[in-house]
Design a protein around this motif. Sequence first.
Motif, mmCIF file in Angstrom:
data_model
loop_
_atom_site.group_PDB
_atom_site.id
_atom_site.type_symbol
_atom_site.label_atom_id
_atom_site.label_comp_id
_atom_site.label_asym_id
_atom_site.label_seq_id
_atom_site.Cartn_x
_atom_site.Cartn_y
_atom_site.Cartn_z
ATOM 1 N N ARG A 1 0.850 -1.179 0.000
ATOM 2 C CA ARG A 1 0.000 0.000 0.000
ATOM 3 C C ARG A 1 0.890 1.235 0.000
ATOM 4 N N GLY A 2 0.604 2.179 -0.904
ATOM 5 C CA GLY A 2 1.386 3.404 -1.017
ATOM 6 C C GLY A 2 0.925 4.448 -0.014
ATOM 7 N N VAL A 3 1.835 5.306 0.358
ATOM 8 C CA VAL A 3 1.532 6.395 1.277
ATOM 9 C C VAL A 3 1.071 7.599 0.464
ATOM 10 N N ASN A 4 -0.087 8.147 0.854
ATOM 11 C CA ASN A 4 -0.628 9.299 0.156
ATOM 12 C C ASN A 4 -0.416 10.535 1.026
ATOM 13 N N LEU A 5 0.508 11.375 0.622
ATOM 14 C CA LEU A 5 0.796 12.605 1.364
ATOM 15 C C LEU A 5 0.004 13.754 0.779
ATOM 16 N N ASN A 6 -0.589 14.526 1.646
ATOM 17 C CA ASN A 6 -1.261 15.757 1.247
ATOM 18 C C ASN A 6 -0.339 16.915 1.589
ATOM 19 N N PHE A 7 -0.560 18.041 0.942
ATOM 20 C CA PHE A 7 0.255 19.202 1.265
ATOM 21 C C PHE A 7 -0.543 20.480 1.111
ATOM 22 N N VAL A 8 -0.120 21.484 1.877
ATOM 23 C CA VAL A 8 -0.721 22.813 1.854
ATOM 24 C C VAL A 8 0.416 23.797 1.623
ATOM 25 N N THR A 9 0.207 24.761 0.726
ATOM 26 C CA THR A 9 1.216 25.774 0.449
ATOM 27 C C THR A 9 0.630 27.159 0.726
ATOM 28 N N GLY A 10 1.502 28.073 1.127
ATOM 29 C CA GLY A 10 1.027 29.423 1.382
ATOM 30 C C GLY A 10 2.130 30.330 1.876
ATOM 31 N N GLU A 50 -0.115 47.350 3.262
ATOM 32 C CA GLU A 50 1.208 47.735 3.740
ATOM 33 C C GLU A 50 2.241 46.756 3.182
ATOM 34 N N MET A 51 3.483 47.213 3.112
ATOM 35 C CA MET A 51 4.574 46.341 2.691
ATOM 36 C C MET A 51 5.049 45.544 3.913
ATOM 37 N N VAL A 52 5.014 44.210 3.825
ATOM 38 C CA VAL A 52 5.375 43.348 4.948
ATOM 39 C C VAL A 52 6.360 42.275 4.494
ATOM 40 N N GLU A 53 7.066 41.701 5.464
ATOM 41 C CA GLU A 53 7.979 40.600 5.189
ATOM 42 C C GLU A 53 7.246 39.293 5.460
ATOM 43 N N LYS A 54 7.339 38.365 4.515
ATOM 44 C CA LYS A 54 6.626 37.096 4.649
ATOM 45 C C LYS A 54 7.543 35.931 4.322
ATOM 46 N N ASN A 55 7.102 34.753 4.747
ATOM 47 C CA ASN A 55 7.769 33.498 4.435
ATOM 48 C C ASN A 55 6.814 32.630 3.637
ATOM 49 N N VAL A 56 7.359 31.863 2.723
ATOM 50 C CA VAL A 56 6.568 30.888 1.989
ATOM 51 C C VAL A 56 6.763 29.540 2.673
ATOM 52 N N PHE A 57 5.713 28.724 2.710
ATOM 53 C CA PHE A 57 5.816 27.428 3.384
ATOM 54 C C PHE A 57 5.059 26.361 2.627
ATOM 55 N N ILE A 58 5.439 25.124 2.906
ATOM 56 C CA ILE A 58 4.697 23.956 2.444
ATOM 57 C C ILE A 58 4.646 22.980 3.608
ATOM 58 N N VAL A 59 3.455 22.478 3.891
ATOM 59 C CA VAL A 59 3.246 21.538 4.991
ATOM 60 C C VAL A 59 2.784 20.223 4.394
ATOM 61 N N PHE A 60 3.516 19.149 4.694
ATOM 62 C CA PHE A 60 3.146 17.807 4.257
ATOM 63 C C PHE A 60 2.503 17.072 5.426
ATOM 64 N N CYS A 61 1.392 16.396 5.167
ATOM 65 C CA CYS A 61 0.740 15.600 6.208
ATOM 66 C C CYS A 61 0.021 14.430 5.548
ATOM 67 N N GLN A 62 -0.425 13.507 6.382
ATOM 68 C CA GLN A 62 -1.093 12.324 5.870
ATOM 69 C C GLN A 62 -2.492 12.241 6.458
ATOM 70 N N GLY A 63 -3.502 12.145 5.601
ATOM 71 C CA GLY A 63 -4.876 12.008 6.060
ATOM 72 C C GLY A 63 -5.653 13.305 5.988
ATOM 73 N N GLU A 64 -6.946 13.147 5.759
ATOM 74 C CA GLU A 64 -7.831 14.311 5.612
ATOM 75 C C GLU A 64 -8.060 15.029 6.939
ATOM 76 N N HIS A 65 -8.134 14.270 8.041
ATOM 77 C CA HIS A 65 -8.355 14.897 9.351
ATOM 78 C C HIS A 65 -7.191 15.820 9.700
ATOM 79 N N LEU A 66 -5.983 15.346 9.491
ATOM 80 C CA LEU A 66 -4.799 16.151 9.766
ATOM 81 C C LEU A 66 -4.728 17.345 8.813
ATOM 82 N N MET A 67 -5.147 17.118 7.578
ATOM 83 C CA MET A 67 -5.141 18.190 6.579
ATOM 84 C C MET A 67 -6.097 19.311 6.990
ATOM 85 N N SER A 68 -7.289 18.969 7.473
ATOM 86 C CA SER A 68 -8.240 20.003 7.897
ATOM 87 C C SER A 68 -7.710 20.745 9.124
ATOM 88 N N ARG A 69 -7.013 20.047 10.011
ATOM 89 C CA ARG A 69 -6.429 20.691 11.185
ATOM 90 C C ARG A 69 -5.342 21.686 10.763
#
Length: 148
Positions: A1-10, A50-69
């Motif tokens: 069984r393969g691992v299905n990773l979800n990710f969020v970027t922002g 306003e001009m602000v300093e920001k960081n870009v990120f990507i979060v990897f997680c497994q499962g829909e429950h963790l993804m919604s959190r």
Amino acid sequence: RGVNLNFVTGVVLRSRMHTFERVLWRACRGNVFLKWAEIEDRIRDPTTDEMVEKNVFIVFCQGEHLMSRVKKICEGFAATLYPCPDSPRERLELQREVGVRIDDLEAVLSKTADHRRRVLVNVAKQMRSWVAKVKKIKACYHHLNMFN
């Protein structure tokens, strides 16, 4: 069984990044992988303008429950989330489309600057004659006003 990773970027404010990382780690009990990088240029915040300093990120997680959190935590930190396709082919296509749009915008900006320069050069050439005409008209009106 393969691992299905979800990710969020922002993107998130640089000043909140450390807290964001700790909250993600604690709320998800260490079941997330966060990768982030600083954005070199200051960005105009759409909400405060306003001009602000920001960081870009990507979060990897497994499962829909963790993804919604993870998404709720991002929402709580006022992070701007960006959709990213799941398949590599779709990501490459999106990257190509964004590259084409950037090239088009750069061409438009270049042509606009060139047009503005040409218009200003033409105005500069005609400026002396316009000033002379205005002075003559003002003198005529001044003399006409003396008849009252």
